[in-house]
Design a protein around this motif. Structure first.
Motif, PDB file in Angstrom:
ATOM      1  N   ARG A  78       0.729  -1.177   0.019  1.00  0.00           N
ATOM      2  CA  ARG A  78       0.036  -0.090   0.183  1.00  0.00           C
ATOM      3  C   ARG A  78       0.997   1.349   0.006  1.00  0.00           C
ATOM      4  O   ARG A  78       0.626   2.275  -0.859  1.00  0.00           O
ATOM      5  CB  ARG A  78      -0.908  -0.025   1.139  1.00  0.00           C
ATOM      6  N   CYS A  95      -9.242   7.778   2.926  1.00  0.00           N
ATOM      7  CA  CYS A  95      -8.871   6.426   2.950  1.00  0.00           C
ATOM      8  C   CYS A  95      -7.728   5.706   3.797  1.00  0.00           C
ATOM      9  O   CYS A  95      -7.150   6.354   4.202  1.00  0.00           O
ATOM     10  CB  CYS A  95      -8.041   6.323   1.427  1.00  0.00           C
ATOM     11  N   PHE A  96      -8.305   4.523   4.230  1.00  0.00           N
ATOM     12  CA  PHE A  96      -7.432   3.819   5.138  1.00  0.00           C
ATOM     13  C   PHE A  96      -7.316   4.428   6.457  1.00  0.00           C
ATOM     14  O   PHE A  96      -6.606   4.074   7.348  1.00  0.00           O
ATOM     15  CB  PHE A  96      -5.922   3.600   4.821  1.00  0.00           C
ATOM     16  N   LEU A 112      -6.579  -4.159   6.463  1.00  0.00           N
ATOM     17  CA  LEU A 112      -6.456  -2.647   6.090  1.00  0.00           C
ATOM     18  C   LEU A 112      -6.671  -1.564   7.121  1.00  0.00           C
ATOM     19  O   LEU A 112      -7.213  -0.719   7.225  1.00  0.00           O
ATOM     20  CB  LEU A 112      -7.956  -2.361   5.250  1.00  0.00           C
ATOM     21  N   THR A 139     -11.036   1.806   0.960  1.00  0.00           N
ATOM     22  CA  THR A 139      -9.766   1.739  -0.162  1.00  0.00           C
ATOM     23  C   THR A 139     -10.160   2.529  -1.357  1.00  0.00           C
ATOM     24  O   THR A 139     -11.254   2.852  -1.501  1.00  0.00           O
ATOM     25  CB  THR A 139      -9.323   0.229  -0.633  1.00  0.00           C
TER      26      THR A 139
END
Length: 241
Positions: free
Chosen positions: A81, A183-184, A234, A164
């Motif tokens: 990532r 995100c994340f 995640l 994501t």
């Protein structure tokens, strides 16, 4: 004199052969057949001991390899990532702050406007509604833009979600720079609660210099929300502004 000597000899009796001492008889010498079974038994025991040690060593090596591979599998997701966020690989928008210099935040070539569309998806395990506030915007490379995504919980209990993202076409991912996004990052919503989540981005001016981007007129930013309870891989940790 001679006759006396003869009489003594004649009176001497030799022992018969069968009466001779038997201390050197072969019966008193240990035979090889009695020793051989002992040698074979010792050799067999030594071989079994060596095999056991070899099996134990092989087991330890296998266990060490398994543990190493397991650790790498857990580390692979955050490392991959981070790599994608820094390079734009596989359509991942860039979040590397070193690429957000003032010289890049200057609109270029007003004639080349790019259509940015927004998409949203949710996991079946997440009872939320999730959608973009706007379906599309038009920007020129170097121009910053701000938009929002809206999420609302339909659950009867508190739920934590995590998202994501991706960019299409993939080759445009290295030019899609996000200054701020959700995100994340874990988002906790109570029953019936809603939230607006910002996305602040720009298209890198180098987009105009890349011959592979000449036929790219539309870029799509897509987010997918998951239930954090079932998406442990995640975990938060994505570099954010």
């Amino acid at each position: 004199m001679a006759s006396r000597f003869v009489r003594r000899i004649s009176s001497f009796r030799f022992l018969p052969v069968t009466a001779r001492p038997t201390c050197l008889s072969h019966a008193n010498i240990p035979r090889q057949s009695h020793i051989a079974p002992l040698n074979r038994r010792w050799a067999s025991t030594a071989k079994e001991s060596a095999d056991n040690k070899s099996n134990a060593s092989a087991g330890m090596y296998a266990a060490a390899l398994f543990i190493s591979m397991l650790g790498l599998s857990y580390a692979a997701v955050p490392l991959y990532r981070l790599f994608c966020a820094s390079t734009g690989y596989s359509g991942t928008p860039v979040t590397d702050k070193s690429r957000f210099g003032p010289e890049r935040l200057v609109p270029k070539d007003e004639k080349k406007r790019i259509r940015i569309t927004f998409e949203s998806n949710t996991s079946d395990a997440l009872p939320w509604s999730f959608k973009p506030e706007l379906r599309e915007v038009w920007v020129v490379p170097g121009e910053t833009a701000l938009t929002f995504y809206q999420a609302k919980s339909k659950a009867k209990e508190d739920i934590v979600g995590i998202a994501t993202y991706n960019v299409a076409p993939h080759r445009a991912g290295s030019y899609f720079n996000k200054i701020q996004c959700f995100c994340f990052e874990e988002q906790k919503l109570s029953p019936g609660e809603d939230v607006d989540m910002p996305v602040f981005f720009f298209i890198d001016p180098d987009f105009l210099e890349d011959p592979y981007m000449k036929d790219v007129n539309t870029i799509t930013l897509s987010y997918t929300f998951f239930n954090a309870k079932y998406a442990k891989h995640l975990s938060p940790g994505q570099p954010q502004s």
